[in-house]
Design an enzyme around this catalytic site. Structure first.
Site, PDB file in Angstrom:
ATOM      1  CD  GLU A  43      -2.860  -1.041  -0.076  1.00 60.55           C
ATOM      2  OE1 GLU A  43      -3.074   0.064  -0.615  1.00 60.55           O
ATOM      3  OE2 GLU A  43      -3.298  -2.108  -0.539  1.00 60.55           O
ATOM      4  CD  GLU A  95      -3.530  -2.774  -6.949  1.00 63.06           C
ATOM      5  OE1 GLU A  95      -2.951  -3.404  -6.041  1.00 63.06           O
ATOM      6  OE2 GLU A  95      -4.075  -1.669  -6.762  1.00 63.06           O
TER       7      GLU A  95
END
Length: 290
Positions: A128, A205
């Site tokens: 993250e 991602e």
């Protein structure tokens, strides 16, 4: 990612050229509305995301272990510490948002904290926080601008047409035909930009997975967290998963996980198998390097 960004830029040029040739005044109105929406998303994404997920910031005194993990990642990556928040939901997930490192926030759910061990949690938070370091919120906001603009034009054009716009005439010009042309161009631009933006999101991602694995030196821990979270999703009531599904673009792992299919083209995240394969490859390279 370079190819995807190039194609997005190409769609921008074609769309703007075609649209302003057909109906320049409508294009200007839609442009202004889209800019307002995207500026709000860009400047207030952290507040909006926390509010939508019912997250709250926590201090080091409240959550010392969580802050300890974040501090360790910041020390390893030499990056500023983001704000830390917790969302009270059993859906095991995490997300990061904020337009830059000074205004960033990383949020984990209570369901995630209950299920992961400290090493797995470190991998998830490193993933993250790599989004923050790479300014992915800004990247995806800019990339989605055309889709928002084209979507608004398509929607407003259809509503106007249903209220009689398709039958209007203005002198020698058939306003209905112009409106149909505007809707067609906007719909095509929206569909293409939507697919390209989703592809870019999947690449981001994978990039965050790679950065987290290399930073922590434990790709197996990140793979374990991915596997565990995906497995635990099956035990969460569908009602809770559907409530969380609108936030898939922010999440570490999507609320609904499926293998590769045509629907994967519309997903914000790569298939689990693709992410695990990349982590296995990184683990192999690290082992050979050792």
């Amino acid at each position: 990612m370079l190819v995807t960004m190039f194609l997005l830029g190409l769609v921008y040029v074609v769309f703007v050229t075609a649209f302003f040739v057909i109906a320049p005044s409508w294009g200007l109105i839609a442009l202004v509305i889209a800019v307002v929406f995207l500026l709000a998303q860009y400047f207030f994404s952290d507040r909006l995301a926390l509010y939508a997920m019912h997250g709250r910031e926590v201090s080091p005194a409240e959550m010392p272990e969580l802050h300890g993990v974040v501090d360790r990642i910041c020390a390893m990556s030499d990056t500023p510490k983001p704000r830390v928040a917790v969302a009270d939901t059993d859906v095991p997930n995490a997300f990061a948002t904020g337009r830059d490192q000074r205004r960033a926030v990383v949020c984990v759910t209570t369901g995630l904290l209950r299920r992961l061990d400290p090493v797995e949690l470190e991998g998830v938070l490193a993933h993250e926080m790599s989004h923050i370091a790479h300014r992915d919120v800004a990247v995806m906001t800019i990339a989605s601008f055309l889709g928002v603009c084209a979507g608004l034009i398509t929607r407003f054009g259809l509503e106007w047409g249903l209220w009689g716009g398709f039958r209007q005439r203005n002198g020698d010009q058939n306003t209905g035909l112009v409106l149909l042309a505007v809707i067609a161009v906007s719909a095509v631009a929206y569909a293409v930009s939507f697919l390209l933006t989703r592809a870019l999101s999947r690449y981001r991602e994978l990039s965050a997975d790679r950065a987290a694995a290399l930073l922590t030196g434990r790709p197996s821990a990140l793979a374990g967290a991915l596997t565990k979270i995906s497995g635990e999703m099956a035990r969460i009531p569908n009602r809770d998963l559907r409530a969380a599904e609108p936030f898939n673009a922010f999440f570490f792992a999507p609320a609904f996980t499926k293998g590769f299919s045509v629907s994967s083209l519309f997903s914000t995240h790569p298939p689990l198998e693709r992410r695990l394969a990349q982590l296995r490859e990184i683990s192999g390279r690290l082992s050979r390097g050792a």
